[in-house]
Design a protein around this motif. Structure first.
Motif, PDB file in Angstrom:
ATOM      1  N   SER A 196      11.957  12.716   7.328  1.00 59.29           N
ATOM      2  CA  SER A 196      12.657  11.552   7.409  1.00 59.29           C
ATOM      3  C   SER A 196      12.609  11.059   8.946  1.00 59.29           C
ATOM      4  N   LEU A 197      12.578  11.973  10.096  1.00 56.44           N
ATOM      5  CA  LEU A 197      12.511  11.417  11.407  1.00 56.44           C
ATOM      6  C   LEU A 197      10.973  10.894  11.552  1.00 56.44           C
ATOM      7  N   PHE A 198       9.965  11.636  11.053  1.00 55.43           N
ATOM      8  CA  PHE A 198       8.743  11.041  11.167  1.00 55.43           C
ATOM      9  C   PHE A 198       8.674   9.809  10.204  1.00 55.43           C
ATOM     10  N   ILE A 199       9.308   9.592   9.311  1.00 54.78           N
ATOM     11  CA  ILE A 199       8.916   8.261   8.722  1.00 54.78           C
ATOM     12  C   ILE A 199       9.851   7.041   9.134  1.00 54.78           C
ATOM     13  N   TYR A 200      11.044   7.141   9.289  1.00 57.45           N
ATOM     14  CA  TYR A 200      12.029   6.245   9.707  1.00 57.45           C
ATOM     15  C   TYR A 200      12.448   6.258  11.140  1.00 57.45           C
ATOM     16  N   ALA A 201      12.571   7.303  11.737  1.00 58.85           N
ATOM     17  CA  ALA A 201      12.940   7.090  13.277  1.00 58.85           C
ATOM     18  C   ALA A 201      11.870   6.718  14.408  1.00 58.85           C
ATOM     19  N   ARG A 202      11.169   5.675  13.963  1.00 57.19           N
ATOM     20  CA  ARG A 202      10.036   5.411  14.812  1.00 57.19           C
ATOM     21  C   ARG A 202      10.235   3.667  15.036  1.00 57.19           C
ATOM     22  N   PRO A 203       9.831   3.322  16.467  1.00 57.72           N
ATOM     23  CA  PRO A 203      10.140   1.917  16.700  1.00 57.72           C
ATOM     24  C   PRO A 203       8.887   1.033  16.092  1.00 57.72           C
ATOM     25  N   GLN A 204       8.023   1.517  15.545  1.00 61.52           N
ATOM     26  CA  GLN A 204       6.822   0.767  15.095  1.00 61.52           C
ATOM     27  C   GLN A 204       6.320   1.646  13.782  1.00 61.52           C
ATOM     28  N   LEU A 232       1.647  10.919   2.093  1.00 63.21           N
ATOM     29  CA  LEU A 232       1.776  12.199   1.651  1.00 63.21           C
ATOM     30  C   LEU A 232       3.233  12.629   2.216  1.00 63.21           C
ATOM     31  N   VAL A 233       3.651  12.260   3.292  1.00 68.89           N
ATOM     32  CA  VAL A 233       5.206  12.628   3.652  1.00 68.89           C
ATOM     33  C   VAL A 233       6.187  12.051   2.924  1.00 68.89           C
ATOM     34  N   SER A 234       5.851  10.883   2.234  1.00 62.48           N
ATOM     35  CA  SER A 234       6.817  10.257   1.383  1.00 62.48           C
ATOM     36  C   SER A 234       6.870  11.124   0.141  1.00 62.48           C
ATOM     37  N   ASN A 242       0.822  -1.196  -0.052  1.00 62.81           N
ATOM     38  CA  ASN A 242      -0.237  -0.033  -0.092  1.00 62.81           C
ATOM     39  C   ASN A 242       0.634   1.153   0.143  1.00 62.81           C
ATOM     40  N   HIS A 243       1.344   1.490  -1.186  1.00 61.28           N
ATOM     41  CA  HIS A 243       2.611   2.669  -1.140  1.00 61.28           C
ATOM     42  C   HIS A 243       3.025   2.579  -2.687  1.00 61.28           C
ATOM     43  N   PHE A 244       3.619   3.974  -3.122  1.00 58.04           N
ATOM     44  CA  PHE A 244       3.959   3.991  -4.418  1.00 58.04           C
ATOM     45  C   PHE A 244       5.269   3.465  -4.889  1.00 58.04           C
ATOM     46  N   PHE A 245       5.967   3.219  -3.586  1.00 59.38           N
ATOM     47  CA  PHE A 245       7.448   2.351  -3.951  1.00 59.38           C
ATOM     48  C   PHE A 245       7.728   1.494  -2.867  1.00 59.38           C
ATOM     49  N   CYS A 246       8.660   0.611  -3.128  1.00 58.99           N
ATOM     50  CA  CYS A 246       9.097  -0.271  -1.968  1.00 58.99           C
ATOM     51  C   CYS A 246       9.766   0.519  -0.868  1.00 58.99           C
ATOM     52  N   ASP A 247       9.220   0.691   0.272  1.00 55.35           N
ATOM     53  CA  ASP A 247       9.780   1.232   1.487  1.00 55.35           C
ATOM     54  C   ASP A 247       9.780   0.320   2.660  1.00 55.35           C
ATOM     55  N   VAL A 248      10.333   0.446   3.788  1.00 57.19           N
ATOM     56  CA  VAL A 248      10.469  -0.191   4.924  1.00 57.19           C
ATOM     57  C   VAL A 248       9.194  -0.655   5.452  1.00 57.19           C
ATOM     58  N   ILE A 291       3.985   2.944  10.785  1.00 60.76           N
ATOM     59  CA  ILE A 291       2.985   4.120  10.891  1.00 60.76           C
ATOM     60  C   ILE A 291       1.723   3.353  10.447  1.00 60.76           C
ATOM     61  N   ASP A 292       0.652   3.385  11.138  1.00 65.07           N
ATOM     62  CA  ASP A 292      -0.658   2.815  10.766  1.00 65.07           C
ATOM     63  C   ASP A 292      -1.569   3.473   9.504  1.00 65.07           C
ATOM     64  N   SER A 293      -1.417   4.928   9.322  1.00 69.29           N
ATOM     65  CA  SER A 293      -2.070   5.566   8.450  1.00 69.29           C
ATOM     66  C   SER A 293      -1.379   5.647   7.426  1.00 69.29           C
ATOM     67  N   PHE A 294      -1.465   4.944   6.334  1.00 68.18           N
ATOM     68  CA  PHE A 294      -0.659   5.025   5.072  1.00 68.18           C
ATOM     69  C   PHE A 294      -0.949   6.020   4.341  1.00 68.18           C
ATOM     70  N   SER A 295      -2.218   6.714   4.389  1.00 69.56           N
ATOM     71  CA  SER A 295      -2.378   8.046   3.898  1.00 69.56           C
ATOM     72  C   SER A 295      -1.474   9.179   4.211  1.00 69.56           C
ATOM     73  N   SER A 296      -1.281   9.213   5.440  1.00 65.81           N
ATOM     74  CA  SER A 296      -0.267   9.971   5.979  1.00 65.81           C
ATOM     75  C   SER A 296       0.981   9.755   5.626  1.00 65.81           C
ATOM     76  N   TYR A 297       1.589   8.384   5.408  1.00 70.89           N
ATOM     77  CA  TYR A 297       2.797   7.849   4.969  1.00 70.89           C
ATOM     78  C   TYR A 297       3.041   8.109   3.684  1.00 70.89           C
TER      79      TYR A 297
END
Length: 340
Positions: free
Chosen positions: A278-286, A296-298, A198-204, A288-294
């Motif tokens: 970058s900190l919002f996307i990657y520096a998180r231990p869990q 948009l930030v991406s 559920n994204h427009f490219f392969c991400d973590v 992101i649940d909302s892939f709409s936000s994911y």
């Protein structure tokens, strides 16, 4: 409409390969060998609009950054550490958007939303490698500004050709090493379906959500490596600017303080935009649940940031303006025109 796109995606060629796990001869798991990138589902009219927006963003990014690379390469007055690092950053941005945007453009106008497992891991590797290299390169640029403002008399001695080359090469190497570690643990996971990303490219995060084995080790390593490549350069940047601000406050004239800070304003703005996303996307231990936000930030850090970086750096830079006029003037004069 989202359901229609998902149904269409399910009708694409989705192939699975069955392989036995080494733990037990009878313990067979189905391995996904192709993923489906959901991308931006919606009406065809919306997809066409997104296509033109992404296409325009891609053309602008490549053109702007290629122009900076050419200017730095061909103009002797720009053969300074600050511009050498900026040339490296622009070269990086060209490949940064080329890893993801062309695939998005194809998926928006065709039904080809599939990407092989190998292709997905390769896209993830190069995207992370370039993003991590940018983190280190931004820290190097902050250090360069620190030396220029805090040690102006020794700047040419400290930031000599050899040190600049080592810093630039080190930035690229650190990014690719960190990416190797992150992708190693992600690629070792078992993906046995579903295979729709559920994204427009392969991400973590969207990839780890599809793993059907314990992902705790992969998540932990991804988080720790993300903290390493994000926080260490960020500490260097913050320490550099603390010293810069202290030095600027000691300048007696307001004009001198403004001139010193103006050389750092562009870099500081780019750092703020890049690190916030970058900190919002990657520096998180869990994840992101909302892939709409994911998504948009991406889009902000993967597509928009490479567009605005050249504008931010060059719009108020007189040396770049002079070099651009000189280059364009030479080109137009050779064609029989003279710029006035």
């Amino acid at each position: 409409m989202l359901q229609d796109d998902i149904v269409t995606a399910r009708q694409l060629a989705i192939t699975y390969h069955t392989a036995a796990r080494s733990a037990s001869p009878t313990d067979n798991l189905t391995h996904v060998v192709e993923f489906i990138l959901v991308g931006f589902p919606g009406k065809q009219e919306i997809k066409l609009l997104l296509f033109f927006m992404f296409f325009l963003a891609y053309v602008l990014t490549v053109t702007e950054n290629a122009m900076i690379v050419v200017l730095v390469w061909t103009n002797l007055q720009l053969h300074k550490p600050m511009y050498v690092f900026l040339g490296n950053l622009s070269f990086l941005e060209i490949w940064y958007v080329s890893v993801t945007v062309p695939k998005v453009l194809v998926s928006l106008v065709t039904k080809r939303q599939g990407i092989s497992f190998t292709g997905c891991m390769a896209q993830l590797f190069f995207f992370l490698a370039l993003a991590c290299s940018e983190c280190t390169l931004l820290a190097v640029m902050a250090y360069d500004r620190y030396v220029a403002i805090c040690n102006p008399l020794h700047y040419s001695v400290i930031m000599d050709h050899n040190l600049c080359a080592r810093l630039a090469i080190g930035s690229w190497m650190s990014g690719f090493l960190i990416s190797t570690g992150k992708v190693y643990f992600i690629s070792r996971q078992t993906y046995c379906g579903p295979n729709m990303i559920n994204h427009f490219f392969c991400d973590v995060s969207p990839l780890l959500k599809l793993a059907c084995t314990n992902i705790s080790v992969a998540q932990l390593m991804d988080f720790l490596l993300a903290l390493l490549i994000l926080l260490v350069p960020l500490i260097v940047i913050m320490a550099s600017y603390v010293c810069i601000i202290s030095a600027v406050l000691g300048i007696p004239s307001a004009q001198g303080r403004h001139k010193a800070l103006s050389t750092c304003a562009s870099h500081l703005l780019v750092v703020t935009v890049f690190y916030t996303a970058s900190l919002f996307i990657y520096a998180r231990p869990q994840p992101i649940d909302s892939f709409s936000s994911y998504k948009l930030v991406s889009v902000v850090y993967a597509v928009l940031t490479p567009i605005i970086n050249p504008v931010i750096y060059c719009l108020r830079n007189q040396e770049f303006k002079i070099a651009l006029r000189k280059t364009m003037g030479t080109s137009c004069t050779g064609r029989g025109f003279v710029l006035t």
